[in-house]
Design an enzyme around this catalytic site. Structure first.
Site, mmCIF file in Angstrom:
data_model
loop_
_atom_site.group_PDB
_atom_site.id
_atom_site.type_symbol
_atom_site.label_atom_id
_atom_site.label_comp_id
_atom_site.label_asym_id
_atom_site.label_seq_id
_atom_site.Cartn_x
_atom_site.Cartn_y
_atom_site.Cartn_z
ATOM 1 C CD GLU A 262 68.156 -4.761 -46.299
ATOM 2 O OE1 GLU A 262 66.987 -4.586 -46.690
ATOM 3 O OE2 GLU A 262 68.918 -5.624 -46.774
ATOM 4 C CB CYS A 296 60.723 -2.877 -43.393
ATOM 5 S SG CYS A 296 61.239 -4.566 -43.100
HETATM 6 P P1 NAD Z 1 65.002 5.514 -38.150
HETATM 7 O O1 NAD Z 1 65.496 5.852 -39.508
HETATM 8 O O2 NAD Z 1 64.408 6.584 -37.336
HETATM 9 O O3 NAD Z 1 66.224 4.902 -37.285
HETATM 10 C C1 NAD Z 1 66.893 3.740 -37.666
HETATM 11 C C2 NAD Z 1 68.257 3.718 -37.015
HETATM 12 O O4 NAD Z 1 69.073 4.711 -37.627
HETATM 13 C C3 NAD Z 1 68.256 4.048 -35.528
HETATM 14 O O5 NAD Z 1 69.255 3.293 -34.887
HETATM 15 C C4 NAD Z 1 68.595 5.525 -35.512
HETATM 16 O O6 NAD Z 1 69.157 5.962 -34.301
HETATM 17 C C5 NAD Z 1 69.597 5.580 -36.643
HETATM 18 N N1 NAD Z 1 69.741 6.884 -37.296
HETATM 19 C C6 NAD Z 1 68.758 7.672 -37.779
HETATM 20 N N2 NAD Z 1 69.282 8.743 -38.383
HETATM 21 C C7 NAD Z 1 70.637 8.619 -38.281
HETATM 22 C C8 NAD Z 1 71.736 9.413 -38.693
HETATM 23 N N3 NAD Z 1 71.556 10.566 -39.334
HETATM 24 N N4 NAD Z 1 72.985 8.969 -38.416
HETATM 25 C C9 NAD Z 1 73.170 7.794 -37.763
HETATM 26 N N5 NAD Z 1 72.175 7.015 -37.340
HETATM 27 C C10 NAD Z 1 70.926 7.430 -37.596
HETATM 28 O O7 NAD Z 1 63.979 4.286 -38.318
HETATM 29 P P2 NAD Z 1 63.046 3.572 -37.227
HETATM 30 O O8 NAD Z 1 61.906 4.471 -36.912
HETATM 31 O O9 NAD Z 1 63.872 3.031 -36.115
HETATM 32 O O10 NAD Z 1 62.528 2.307 -38.059
HETATM 33 C C11 NAD Z 1 61.475 2.363 -38.967
HETATM 34 C C12 NAD Z 1 61.993 2.493 -40.392
HETATM 35 O O11 NAD Z 1 62.931 1.452 -40.673
HETATM 36 C C13 NAD Z 1 60.889 2.314 -41.416
HETATM 37 O O12 NAD Z 1 61.096 3.225 -42.458
HETATM 38 C C14 NAD Z 1 61.077 0.878 -41.898
HETATM 39 O O13 NAD Z 1 60.554 0.618 -43.171
HETATM 40 C C15 NAD Z 1 62.569 0.776 -41.872
HETATM 41 N N6 NAD Z 1 62.989 -0.626 -41.812
HETATM 42 C C16 NAD Z 1 63.494 -1.172 -42.955
HETATM 43 C C17 NAD Z 1 63.857 -2.508 -42.949
HETATM 44 C C18 NAD Z 1 64.379 -3.160 -44.180
HETATM 45 O O14 NAD Z 1 64.921 -4.240 -44.069
HETATM 46 N N7 NAD Z 1 64.257 -2.565 -45.344
HETATM 47 C C19 NAD Z 1 63.740 -3.268 -41.773
HETATM 48 C C20 NAD Z 1 63.237 -2.654 -40.631
HETATM 49 C C21 NAD Z 1 62.864 -1.316 -40.665
#
Ligand code: NAD
Length: 508
Positions: A262, A296
Protein backbone atom coordinates in the site's frame (compact mmCIF):
# COMPACT_ATOMS: atom_id res chain seq x y z
CA UNK A 1 -12.17 15.01 23.89
CA UNK A 2 -11.34 17.78 26.27
CA UNK A 3 -9.05 20.31 24.69
CA UNK A 4 -5.76 21.34 26.22
CA UNK A 5 -5.13 24.95 26.91
CA UNK A 6 -1.53 24.61 28.00
CA UNK A 7 0.63 22.41 25.83
CA UNK A 8 2.78 21.54 28.84
CA UNK A 9 -0.12 19.27 29.77
CA UNK A 10 0.46 17.18 26.67
CA UNK A 11 3.07 14.66 27.90
CA UNK A 12 1.30 13.85 31.21
CA UNK A 13 -2.01 13.55 29.40
CA UNK A 14 -0.54 11.11 26.88
CA UNK A 15 1.08 9.11 29.69
CA UNK A 16 -2.32 8.83 31.35
CA UNK A 17 -3.94 7.73 28.10
CA UNK A 18 -1.20 5.12 27.60
CA UNK A 19 -1.76 3.81 31.13
CA UNK A 20 -5.55 3.73 30.58
CA UNK A 21 -4.99 1.57 27.49
CA UNK A 22 -2.87 -0.79 29.58
CA UNK A 23 0.68 0.14 28.52
CA UNK A 24 3.02 -0.85 31.34
CA UNK A 25 6.29 0.74 32.44
CA UNK A 26 8.44 -1.99 30.93
CA UNK A 27 7.79 -0.41 27.48
CA UNK A 28 9.60 2.73 28.55
CA UNK A 29 13.36 3.23 28.43
CA UNK A 30 16.08 5.44 27.07
CA UNK A 31 16.59 4.05 23.55
CA UNK A 32 14.07 6.06 21.57
CA UNK A 33 12.73 9.55 22.19
CA UNK A 34 9.24 10.37 20.96
CA UNK A 35 8.06 13.89 20.21
CA UNK A 36 4.80 15.48 19.28
CA UNK A 37 4.47 17.29 15.94
CA UNK A 38 1.87 19.49 17.65
CA UNK A 39 4.49 21.43 19.60
CA UNK A 40 7.75 19.59 19.07
CA UNK A 41 7.82 18.68 22.75
CA UNK A 42 9.07 15.30 23.97
CA UNK A 43 6.45 12.77 25.03
CA UNK A 44 7.79 9.48 26.41
CA UNK A 45 11.08 7.64 25.82
CA UNK A 46 10.90 4.01 24.82
CA UNK A 47 12.89 0.85 24.95
CA UNK A 48 13.80 -0.66 21.57
CA UNK A 49 13.14 -4.29 20.80
CA UNK A 50 16.56 -5.95 20.43
CA UNK A 51 17.47 -8.09 17.43
CA UNK A 52 17.25 -11.18 19.66
CA UNK A 53 13.76 -10.11 20.73
CA UNK A 54 12.70 -9.63 17.09
CA UNK A 55 13.89 -13.14 16.37
CA UNK A 56 12.03 -14.44 19.44
CA UNK A 57 8.86 -12.57 18.39
CA UNK A 58 8.88 -14.21 14.95
CA UNK A 59 9.57 -17.62 16.47
CA UNK A 60 6.76 -17.19 19.01
CA UNK A 61 4.32 -15.97 16.36
CA UNK A 62 5.19 -18.93 14.19
CA UNK A 63 4.76 -21.40 17.01
CA UNK A 64 1.42 -19.80 18.01
CA UNK A 65 0.26 -20.06 14.40
CA UNK A 66 0.55 -23.84 14.54
CA UNK A 67 -2.19 -24.00 17.18
CA UNK A 68 -4.15 -20.85 16.23
CA UNK A 69 -4.86 -22.22 12.75
CA UNK A 70 -6.72 -25.16 14.33
CA UNK A 71 -9.12 -22.88 16.24
CA UNK A 72 -12.46 -22.58 14.38
CA UNK A 73 -12.67 -19.26 12.56
CA UNK A 74 -15.83 -18.02 14.36
CA UNK A 75 -14.06 -18.69 17.69
CA UNK A 76 -11.05 -16.74 16.43
CA UNK A 77 -13.52 -13.96 15.76
CA UNK A 78 -14.08 -13.64 19.52
CA UNK A 79 -10.65 -12.05 19.97
CA UNK A 80 -11.40 -9.43 17.34
CA UNK A 81 -14.87 -8.86 18.78
CA UNK A 82 -13.40 -8.13 22.22
CA UNK A 83 -10.70 -5.94 20.65
CA UNK A 84 -13.41 -3.87 18.99
CA UNK A 85 -15.21 -3.49 22.34
CA UNK A 86 -12.02 -2.34 24.06
CA UNK A 87 -11.28 0.08 21.24
CA UNK A 88 -14.77 1.50 21.67
CA UNK A 89 -14.23 1.84 25.43
CA UNK A 90 -10.84 3.54 24.93
CA UNK A 91 -11.66 5.45 21.76
CA UNK A 92 -10.83 8.83 23.26
CA UNK A 93 -7.63 7.63 24.94
CA UNK A 94 -6.27 6.13 21.74
CA UNK A 95 -7.42 9.08 19.64
CA UNK A 96 -5.58 11.45 22.00
CA UNK A 97 -2.37 9.48 21.50
CA UNK A 98 -2.84 9.37 17.70
CA UNK A 99 -3.47 13.11 17.74
CA UNK A 100 -0.39 13.86 19.82
CA UNK A 101 1.85 11.68 17.62
CA UNK A 102 0.44 12.12 14.11
CA UNK A 103 -0.87 15.69 14.52
CA UNK A 104 -4.47 14.99 13.47
CA UNK A 105 -7.39 17.22 14.34
CA UNK A 106 -9.69 15.73 16.96
CA UNK A 107 -12.43 14.54 14.63
CA UNK A 108 -9.92 12.83 12.30
CA UNK A 109 -8.13 11.19 15.26
CA UNK A 110 -11.46 9.88 16.55
CA UNK A 111 -12.32 8.82 12.99
CA UNK A 112 -9.11 6.80 12.80
CA UNK A 113 -10.08 4.80 15.90
CA UNK A 114 -13.66 4.45 14.59
CA UNK A 115 -12.19 2.90 11.46
CA UNK A 116 -10.51 0.29 13.67
CA UNK A 117 -13.80 -0.45 15.40
CA UNK A 118 -15.54 -0.76 12.03
CA UNK A 119 -12.99 -3.23 10.65
CA UNK A 120 -13.28 -5.30 13.84
CA UNK A 121 -17.06 -5.54 13.26
CA UNK A 122 -16.46 -6.43 9.64
CA UNK A 123 -13.84 -9.09 10.49
CA UNK A 124 -16.04 -10.71 13.13
CA UNK A 125 -18.77 -11.16 10.52
CA UNK A 126 -16.22 -12.35 8.00
CA UNK A 127 -15.03 -15.03 10.43
CA UNK A 128 -18.25 -16.89 9.61
CA UNK A 129 -17.92 -16.30 5.87
CA UNK A 130 -14.56 -17.72 4.73
CA UNK A 131 -16.41 -19.18 1.81
CA UNK A 132 -14.97 -21.50 -0.80
CA UNK A 133 -16.76 -22.34 -4.05
CA UNK A 134 -17.97 -25.70 -5.22
CA UNK A 135 -17.78 -26.15 -8.98
CA UNK A 136 -19.36 -28.82 -11.17
CA UNK A 137 -16.76 -31.46 -11.97
CA UNK A 138 -16.48 -32.62 -15.58
CA UNK A 139 -16.07 -36.19 -14.30
CA UNK A 140 -18.95 -38.31 -13.00
CA UNK A 141 -18.88 -39.17 -9.30
CA UNK A 142 -16.47 -36.32 -8.47
CA UNK A 143 -16.75 -33.22 -6.36
CA UNK A 144 -14.60 -30.17 -7.14
CA UNK A 145 -14.28 -27.43 -4.56
CA UNK A 146 -11.96 -24.88 -3.00
CA UNK A 147 -11.09 -24.37 0.65
CA UNK A 148 -9.33 -21.49 2.37
CA UNK A 149 -6.72 -22.08 5.04
CA UNK A 150 -4.64 -19.90 7.36
CA UNK A 151 -1.44 -18.66 5.76
CA UNK A 152 1.11 -18.20 8.55
CA UNK A 153 2.84 -15.28 10.23
CA UNK A 154 1.92 -11.88 8.77
CA UNK A 155 4.47 -9.08 9.14
CA UNK A 156 2.72 -5.71 9.18
CA UNK A 157 4.81 -2.60 8.47
CA UNK A 158 2.82 0.61 8.92
CA UNK A 159 3.22 4.31 8.05
CA UNK A 160 3.04 7.33 10.35
CA UNK A 161 0.02 9.00 8.81
CA UNK A 162 -2.48 6.26 9.65
CA UNK A 163 -0.60 4.85 12.61
CA UNK A 164 -3.27 2.39 13.73
CA UNK A 165 -6.20 2.22 11.27
CA UNK A 166 -4.39 0.68 8.29
CA UNK A 167 -2.55 -1.72 10.61
CA UNK A 168 -5.90 -2.81 12.07
CA UNK A 169 -7.33 -3.55 8.59
CA UNK A 170 -4.53 -6.10 8.31
CA UNK A 171 -4.60 -7.45 11.82
CA UNK A 172 -8.36 -7.90 12.26
CA UNK A 173 -8.53 -9.92 9.03
CA UNK A 174 -5.28 -11.82 9.63
CA UNK A 175 -6.42 -12.96 13.07
CA UNK A 176 -9.82 -14.24 11.93
CA UNK A 177 -8.06 -15.91 8.98
CA UNK A 178 -6.01 -17.92 11.49
CA UNK A 179 -2.73 -16.07 10.99
CA UNK A 180 -0.54 -14.55 13.66
CA UNK A 181 0.89 -11.04 13.40
CA UNK A 182 4.23 -9.33 14.03
CA UNK A 183 3.84 -5.55 13.78
CA UNK A 184 6.55 -3.02 13.02
CA UNK A 185 4.95 0.43 13.31
CA UNK A 186 6.39 3.69 12.05
CA UNK A 187 9.18 4.99 14.28
CA UNK A 188 7.24 8.25 14.50
CA UNK A 189 4.10 6.76 16.01
CA UNK A 190 5.23 4.08 18.42
CA UNK A 191 3.05 5.27 21.31
CA UNK A 192 -0.13 4.75 19.29
CA UNK A 193 1.21 1.28 18.53
CA UNK A 194 1.94 0.51 22.18
CA UNK A 195 -1.57 1.52 23.22
CA UNK A 196 -3.17 -0.50 20.41
CA UNK A 197 -0.99 -3.50 21.23
CA UNK A 198 -1.95 -3.30 24.92
CA UNK A 199 -5.67 -3.28 24.07
CA UNK A 200 -5.26 -6.23 21.74
CA UNK A 201 -3.19 -8.13 24.32
CA UNK A 202 -6.07 -7.66 26.77
CA UNK A 203 -8.59 -8.90 24.20
CA UNK A 204 -6.40 -11.93 23.50
CA UNK A 205 -6.06 -12.75 27.21
CA UNK A 206 -9.76 -12.30 27.96
CA UNK A 207 -10.71 -14.48 24.99
CA UNK A 208 -8.39 -17.30 26.05
CA UNK A 209 -6.36 -17.20 22.82
CA UNK A 210 -2.58 -17.83 22.83
CA UNK A 211 -0.81 -14.64 23.95
CA UNK A 212 1.78 -14.98 21.17
CA UNK A 213 -0.65 -14.51 18.28
CA UNK A 214 0.23 -10.82 18.23
CA UNK A 215 3.70 -9.32 18.64
CA UNK A 216 4.84 -5.71 18.53
CA UNK A 217 8.41 -4.85 17.67
CA UNK A 218 9.71 -1.37 18.50
CA UNK A 219 12.48 -1.02 15.99
CA UNK A 220 13.73 1.01 13.08
CA UNK A 221 13.79 -0.19 9.49
CA UNK A 222 17.10 -2.02 10.10
CA UNK A 223 15.48 -4.13 12.81
CA UNK A 224 12.59 -4.86 10.45
CA UNK A 225 14.86 -6.65 7.95
CA UNK A 226 14.36 -9.90 9.81
CA UNK A 227 10.61 -9.70 9.07
CA UNK A 228 11.35 -9.19 5.40
CA UNK A 229 13.92 -11.94 5.11
CA UNK A 230 12.55 -14.62 7.44
CA UNK A 231 10.86 -17.48 5.60
CA UNK A 232 8.51 -18.05 8.52
CA UNK A 233 6.86 -14.73 7.68
CA UNK A 234 4.48 -15.85 4.96
CA UNK A 235 3.11 -12.41 4.10
CA UNK A 236 4.57 -8.94 4.51
CA UNK A 237 1.90 -6.25 4.36
CA UNK A 238 3.70 -2.93 4.03
CA UNK A 239 2.23 0.56 3.97
CA UNK A 240 4.43 3.53 3.16
CA UNK A 241 6.33 5.27 0.42
CA UNK A 242 7.08 3.90 -3.03
CA UNK A 243 10.75 4.00 -2.02
CA UNK A 244 10.05 1.63 0.86
CA UNK A 245 8.08 -0.70 -1.43
CA UNK A 246 10.97 -0.82 -3.90
CA UNK A 247 13.34 -1.75 -1.10
CA UNK A 248 11.33 -4.52 0.50
CA UNK A 249 9.27 -6.11 -2.30
CA UNK A 250 12.19 -7.70 -4.19
CA UNK A 251 13.58 -9.13 -0.95
CA UNK A 252 10.30 -10.80 -0.04
CA UNK A 253 9.80 -11.97 -3.64
CA UNK A 254 13.29 -13.49 -3.66
CA UNK A 255 12.19 -15.98 -1.02
CA UNK A 256 8.75 -16.38 -2.68
CA UNK A 257 7.02 -14.70 0.24
CA UNK A 258 3.84 -12.77 -0.41
CA UNK A 259 3.40 -9.03 -0.12
CA UNK A 260 0.53 -6.60 0.13
CA UNK A 261 1.89 -3.19 -0.85
CA UNK A 262 0.00 0.00 0.00
CA UNK A 263 2.32 2.70 -1.29
CA UNK A 264 2.18 6.34 -2.27
CA UNK A 265 -0.60 8.04 -4.16
CA UNK A 266 -0.86 11.14 -6.33
CA UNK A 267 -4.58 11.53 -6.42
CA UNK A 268 -6.41 13.67 -8.92
CA UNK A 269 -9.92 14.95 -9.57
CA UNK A 270 -11.47 16.07 -12.82
CA UNK A 271 -13.93 18.94 -12.50
CA UNK A 272 -16.25 19.14 -15.49
CA UNK A 273 -18.40 22.09 -16.66
CA UNK A 274 -21.60 20.44 -15.35
CA UNK A 275 -20.19 19.89 -11.84
CA UNK A 276 -22.01 21.27 -8.81
CA UNK A 277 -19.16 23.58 -7.87
CA UNK A 278 -20.20 24.12 -4.26
CA UNK A 279 -20.29 20.39 -3.67
CA UNK A 280 -17.00 19.97 -5.53
CA UNK A 281 -15.46 22.73 -3.44
CA UNK A 282 -16.25 20.94 -0.17
CA UNK A 283 -14.99 17.63 -1.54
CA UNK A 284 -11.77 19.19 -2.81
CA UNK A 285 -10.97 21.15 0.35
CA UNK A 286 -11.48 18.16 2.66
CA UNK A 287 -9.39 15.89 0.41
CA UNK A 288 -6.60 18.40 -0.26
CA UNK A 289 -6.27 19.94 3.19
CA UNK A 290 -7.49 17.22 5.58
CA UNK A 291 -4.70 15.75 7.72
CA UNK A 292 -2.62 18.67 6.36
CA UNK A 293 -2.31 16.88 3.01
CA UNK A 294 -0.71 13.85 4.68
CA UNK A 295 -3.13 11.14 3.62
CA UNK A 296 -2.18 8.57 1.03
CA UNK A 297 -5.46 9.57 -0.62
CA UNK A 298 -4.95 13.34 -0.29
CA UNK A 299 -6.01 15.23 -3.39
CA UNK A 300 -2.91 16.62 -5.06
CA UNK A 301 -4.03 17.37 -8.63
CA UNK A 302 -7.08 19.16 -9.97
CA UNK A 303 -7.86 18.89 -13.66
CA UNK A 304 -10.47 21.55 -14.35
CA UNK A 305 -12.37 22.37 -17.53
CA UNK A 306 -11.01 25.65 -18.86
CA UNK A 307 -14.48 27.23 -18.88
CA UNK A 308 -14.83 27.03 -15.09
CA UNK A 309 -11.26 27.20 -13.86
CA UNK A 310 -11.28 30.87 -12.86
CA UNK A 311 -14.56 30.53 -10.98
CA UNK A 312 -13.38 27.42 -9.14
CA UNK A 313 -10.00 28.92 -8.29
CA UNK A 314 -11.75 31.99 -6.87
CA UNK A 315 -13.90 29.78 -4.62
CA UNK A 316 -10.95 27.64 -3.58
CA UNK A 317 -8.70 30.54 -2.67
CA UNK A 318 -11.54 32.06 -0.62
CA UNK A 319 -12.17 28.73 1.14
CA UNK A 320 -8.45 28.28 1.89
CA UNK A 321 -8.26 31.76 3.39
CA UNK A 322 -10.99 30.86 5.88
CA UNK A 323 -9.22 27.73 7.19
CA UNK A 324 -7.94 27.94 10.73
CA UNK A 325 -4.42 26.58 11.03
CA UNK A 326 -3.01 25.66 14.42
CA UNK A 327 -2.93 23.31 17.36
CA UNK A 328 -5.38 20.51 16.48
CA UNK A 329 -6.40 20.30 20.12
CA UNK A 330 -8.38 23.46 19.49
CA UNK A 331 -11.51 22.25 17.72
CA UNK A 332 -11.73 25.45 15.66
CA UNK A 333 -8.57 24.48 13.81
CA UNK A 334 -8.91 22.36 10.69
CA UNK A 335 -5.26 22.27 9.64
CA UNK A 336 -2.70 20.75 11.98
CA UNK A 337 1.06 20.45 11.58
CA UNK A 338 3.26 18.58 9.17
CA UNK A 339 4.86 15.57 10.80
CA UNK A 340 8.39 17.04 10.91
CA UNK A 341 10.95 19.40 9.47
CA UNK A 342 11.83 17.00 6.64
CA UNK A 343 8.21 17.20 5.45
CA UNK A 344 8.33 20.97 5.56
CA UNK A 345 11.56 20.98 3.57
CA UNK A 346 10.07 18.61 0.99
CA UNK A 347 7.07 20.94 0.62
CA UNK A 348 9.34 23.94 0.07
CA UNK A 349 11.42 22.03 -2.48
CA UNK A 350 8.29 21.05 -4.41
CA UNK A 351 7.02 24.63 -4.43
CA UNK A 352 10.40 25.88 -5.68
CA UNK A 353 10.38 23.27 -8.42
CA UNK A 354 6.80 24.20 -9.36
CA UNK A 355 7.86 27.84 -9.75
CA UNK A 356 10.82 26.79 -11.88
CA UNK A 357 8.41 24.86 -14.10
CA UNK A 358 6.30 28.00 -14.69
CA UNK A 359 3.83 27.29 -11.89
CA UNK A 360 2.18 30.13 -9.99
CA UNK A 361 1.50 29.81 -6.28
CA UNK A 362 -2.00 31.25 -5.91
CA UNK A 363 -2.15 30.96 -2.15
CA UNK A 364 -0.31 29.38 0.78
CA UNK A 365 2.98 27.59 1.18
CA UNK A 366 4.29 29.70 4.05
CA UNK A 367 5.22 28.41 7.46
CA UNK A 368 3.08 29.84 10.28
CA UNK A 369 3.22 29.80 14.10
CA UNK A 370 7.00 29.32 13.97
CA UNK A 371 7.52 31.71 16.87
CA UNK A 372 4.94 29.99 19.07
CA UNK A 373 6.12 26.49 18.18
CA UNK A 374 9.69 26.69 16.84
CA UNK A 375 9.95 22.88 16.85
CA UNK A 376 6.64 22.29 15.04
CA UNK A 377 5.85 22.80 11.34
CA UNK A 378 2.52 24.41 10.59
CA UNK A 379 2.02 25.55 6.99
CA UNK A 380 -0.59 27.34 4.96
CA UNK A 381 -2.01 24.83 2.45
CA UNK A 382 -0.97 25.83 -1.06
CA UNK A 383 -2.78 26.03 -4.39
CA UNK A 384 -0.50 26.17 -7.41
CA UNK A 385 -1.59 26.81 -10.99
CA UNK A 386 0.51 24.58 -13.25
CA UNK A 387 0.90 24.21 -16.99
CA UNK A 388 -0.47 20.87 -18.26
CA UNK A 389 3.01 19.47 -18.87
CA UNK A 390 5.32 19.65 -15.88
CA UNK A 391 7.53 17.29 -13.93
CA UNK A 392 6.66 18.18 -10.34
CA UNK A 393 3.02 17.08 -10.56
CA UNK A 394 4.22 13.52 -11.11
CA UNK A 395 5.66 13.31 -7.58
CA UNK A 396 3.83 12.66 -4.36
CA UNK A 397 4.87 15.44 -1.98
CA UNK A 398 3.43 14.52 1.40
CA UNK A 399 2.17 18.00 2.24
CA UNK A 400 -0.85 20.19 1.37
CA UNK A 401 -0.06 21.28 -2.18
CA UNK A 402 -2.88 21.24 -4.73
CA UNK A 403 -1.78 21.63 -8.37
CA UNK A 404 -4.43 23.01 -10.72
CA UNK A 405 -4.33 22.24 -14.43
CA UNK A 406 -6.90 22.74 -17.19
CA UNK A 407 -8.36 20.66 -20.01
CA UNK A 408 -10.59 21.25 -22.99
CA UNK A 409 -12.08 17.83 -23.75
CA UNK A 410 -12.85 14.90 -21.48
CA UNK A 411 -10.48 12.42 -23.17
CA UNK A 412 -7.64 14.86 -22.62
CA UNK A 413 -8.65 15.17 -18.94
CA UNK A 414 -8.53 11.40 -18.46
CA UNK A 415 -5.15 11.17 -20.20
CA UNK A 416 -3.79 13.94 -17.97
CA UNK A 417 -5.26 12.25 -14.93
CA UNK A 418 -3.66 8.88 -15.72
CA UNK A 419 -0.28 10.32 -16.71
CA UNK A 420 1.33 9.91 -13.27
CA UNK A 421 3.13 6.79 -12.04
CA UNK A 422 0.91 6.29 -8.98
CA UNK A 423 -2.63 4.87 -9.07
CA UNK A 424 -4.37 5.07 -5.71
CA UNK A 425 -7.46 7.30 -5.65
CA UNK A 426 -9.32 9.48 -8.13
CA UNK A 427 -12.54 11.42 -8.58
CA UNK A 428 -14.70 13.14 -11.12
CA UNK A 429 -17.18 15.87 -10.29
CA UNK A 430 -19.87 15.94 -12.95
CA UNK A 431 -23.62 15.83 -13.44
CA UNK A 432 -23.22 14.30 -16.87
CA UNK A 433 -23.89 10.59 -16.51
CA UNK A 434 -21.94 9.68 -19.62
CA UNK A 435 -18.83 11.41 -18.25
CA UNK A 436 -19.25 9.70 -14.89
CA UNK A 437 -19.59 6.27 -16.50
CA UNK A 438 -16.67 6.97 -18.82
CA UNK A 439 -14.49 7.82 -15.80
CA UNK A 440 -15.41 4.51 -14.13
CA UNK A 441 -14.98 2.44 -17.30
CA UNK A 442 -11.98 0.35 -18.41
CA UNK A 443 -10.56 3.31 -20.33
CA UNK A 444 -11.31 5.79 -17.55
CA UNK A 445 -9.45 6.29 -14.28
CA UNK A 446 -6.59 3.79 -13.85
CA UNK A 447 -6.71 3.96 -10.05
CA UNK A 448 -7.77 1.39 -7.45
CA UNK A 449 -10.33 3.88 -6.15
CA UNK A 450 -12.49 5.91 -8.56
CA UNK A 451 -15.25 8.13 -7.19
CA UNK A 452 -18.04 10.27 -8.62
CA UNK A 453 -19.04 13.52 -6.90
CA UNK A 454 -17.00 12.73 -3.82
CA UNK A 455 -13.36 13.53 -3.04
CA UNK A 456 -10.40 11.18 -3.21
CA UNK A 457 -10.02 10.57 0.53
CA UNK A 458 -12.16 9.18 3.32
CA UNK A 459 -12.85 5.61 2.15
CA UNK A 460 -15.25 3.32 4.03
CA UNK A 461 -13.91 0.03 5.31
CA UNK A 462 -16.52 -2.06 3.43
CA UNK A 463 -14.79 -1.70 0.07
CA UNK A 464 -11.38 -3.06 -0.87
CA UNK A 465 -8.73 -0.37 -0.45
CA UNK A 466 -5.59 -0.08 -2.55
CA UNK A 467 -4.08 1.19 -5.75
CA UNK A 468 -2.41 0.32 -9.01
CA UNK A 469 0.93 1.10 -10.67
CA UNK A 470 3.52 2.40 -8.18
CA UNK A 471 0.92 2.30 -5.41
CA UNK A 472 1.73 -1.41 -5.38
CA UNK A 473 -1.45 -3.30 -6.31
CA UNK A 474 -2.38 -4.41 -2.78
CA UNK A 475 -5.95 -4.59 -1.52
CA UNK A 476 -6.90 -4.38 2.15
CA UNK A 477 -9.93 -3.87 4.35
CA UNK A 478 -13.34 -4.81 2.93
CA UNK A 479 -14.84 -6.82 0.07
CA UNK A 480 -12.84 -10.02 -0.43
CA UNK A 481 -9.47 -8.65 0.77
CA UNK A 482 -9.51 -11.39 3.44
CA UNK A 483 -8.37 -13.85 0.78
CA UNK A 484 -4.91 -12.26 0.74
CA UNK A 485 -4.39 -13.50 4.31
CA UNK A 486 -5.24 -17.11 3.47
CA UNK A 487 -4.04 -19.84 1.16
CA UNK A 488 -6.42 -21.44 -1.26
CA UNK A 489 -6.60 -25.17 -1.89
CA UNK A 490 -8.50 -26.80 -4.75
CA UNK A 491 -9.89 -30.19 -3.76
CA UNK A 492 -11.18 -32.95 -6.00
CA UNK A 493 -13.01 -35.80 -4.29
CA UNK A 494 -13.62 -38.95 -6.31
CA UNK A 495 -16.48 -41.12 -5.07
CA UNK A 496 -17.07 -42.90 -8.40
CA UNK A 497 -14.95 -46.00 -7.80
CA UNK A 498 -13.40 -45.37 -11.26
CA UNK A 499 -10.42 -43.20 -12.18
CA UNK A 500 -11.49 -41.08 -15.16
CA UNK A 501 -8.85 -38.48 -16.10
CA UNK A 502 -9.60 -34.84 -16.85
CA UNK A 503 -9.69 -33.67 -20.48
CA UNK A 504 -10.52 -37.27 -21.49
CA UNK A 505 -6.88 -38.35 -21.19
CA UNK A 506 -6.41 -42.15 -21.38
CA UNK A 507 -3.60 -43.75 -19.36
CA UNK A 508 -3.11 -47.28 -18.12
P1 NAD B 1 7.89 5.43 4.88
O1 NAD B 1 8.02 4.68 3.60
O2 NAD B 1 8.97 6.35 5.26
O3 NAD B 1 7.74 4.37 6.09
C1 NAD B 1 6.68 3.47 6.16
C2 NAD B 1 7.07 2.31 7.05
O4 NAD B 1 8.05 1.53 6.38
C3 NAD B 1 7.70 2.71 8.37
O5 NAD B 1 7.31 1.80 9.37
C4 NAD B 1 9.18 2.61 8.08
O6 NAD B 1 9.97 2.42 9.23
C5 NAD B 1 9.19 1.38 7.19
N1 NAD B 1 10.33 1.28 6.27
C6 NAD B 1 10.78 2.23 5.42
N2 NAD B 1 11.78 1.74 4.68
C7 NAD B 1 11.95 0.44 5.07
C8 NAD B 1 12.84 -0.60 4.70
N3 NAD B 1 13.77 -0.41 3.76
N4 NAD B 1 12.73 -1.79 5.32
C9 NAD B 1 11.78 -1.99 6.27
N5 NAD B 1 10.93 -1.05 6.67
C10 NAD B 1 11.02 0.15 6.08
O7 NAD B 1 6.48 6.19 4.83
P2 NAD B 1 5.84 7.24 5.86
O8 NAD B 1 6.54 8.54 5.71
O9 NAD B 1 5.73 6.63 7.21
O10 NAD B 1 4.35 7.36 5.29
C11 NAD B 1 4.00 8.16 4.21
C12 NAD B 1 3.92 7.34 2.93
O11 NAD B 1 3.05 6.22 3.11
C13 NAD B 1 3.31 8.13 1.79
O12 NAD B 1 4.00 7.82 0.61
C14 NAD B 1 1.87 7.63 1.73
O13 NAD B 1 1.25 7.79 0.49
C15 NAD B 1 2.08 6.19 2.08
N6 NAD B 1 0.83 5.59 2.57
C16 NAD B 1 0.17 4.75 1.72
C17 NAD B 1 -1.04 4.21 2.14
C18 NAD B 1 -1.82 3.32 1.24
O14 NAD B 1 -2.72 2.67 1.73
N7 NAD B 1 -1.53 3.25 -0.04
C19 NAD B 1 -1.53 4.49 3.42
C20 NAD B 1 -0.80 5.34 4.25
C21 NAD B 1 0.40 5.88 3.81
Amino acid sequence: MTSIAQTTELAPRIQNALAACGVTNDAYGEDRATRSPLTGEPLVSLRNTTDEEVEAAIAAAHSAFLSWREVPAPVRGNVVKRWGELLTEHKEDLAAIVQAEAGKITSEALGEVQEMIDICDFAVGQSRMLYGKTMPSERPGHRLMETWHPLGVVGVISAFNFPVAVYSWNTALALIAGDTVVWKPSGTTMLSALATNALLARAVAESGAPAEIHQLIVTDRGGAQRLIEDERVALVSATGSVRMGREIAPKVAERFGRTILELGGNNGAIITPSADLDLALRGIVFAAVGTAGQRCTSMRRLIVHESIVEELIGKLVAAYSSLNIGLPLDENNLVGPLINEASYDAMQRALAQAREESGTVLTGGERVLAETYPEAYYVEPAIVRMPEQSRVVHDETFAPILYVMTYTDFDEAIALHNAVPQGLSSAVFTQDQAEAERFLSASGSDCGIANVNIGTSGAEIGGAFGGEKETGGGRESGSDSWKAYMRQATNTVNYSGQLPLAQGVEFL
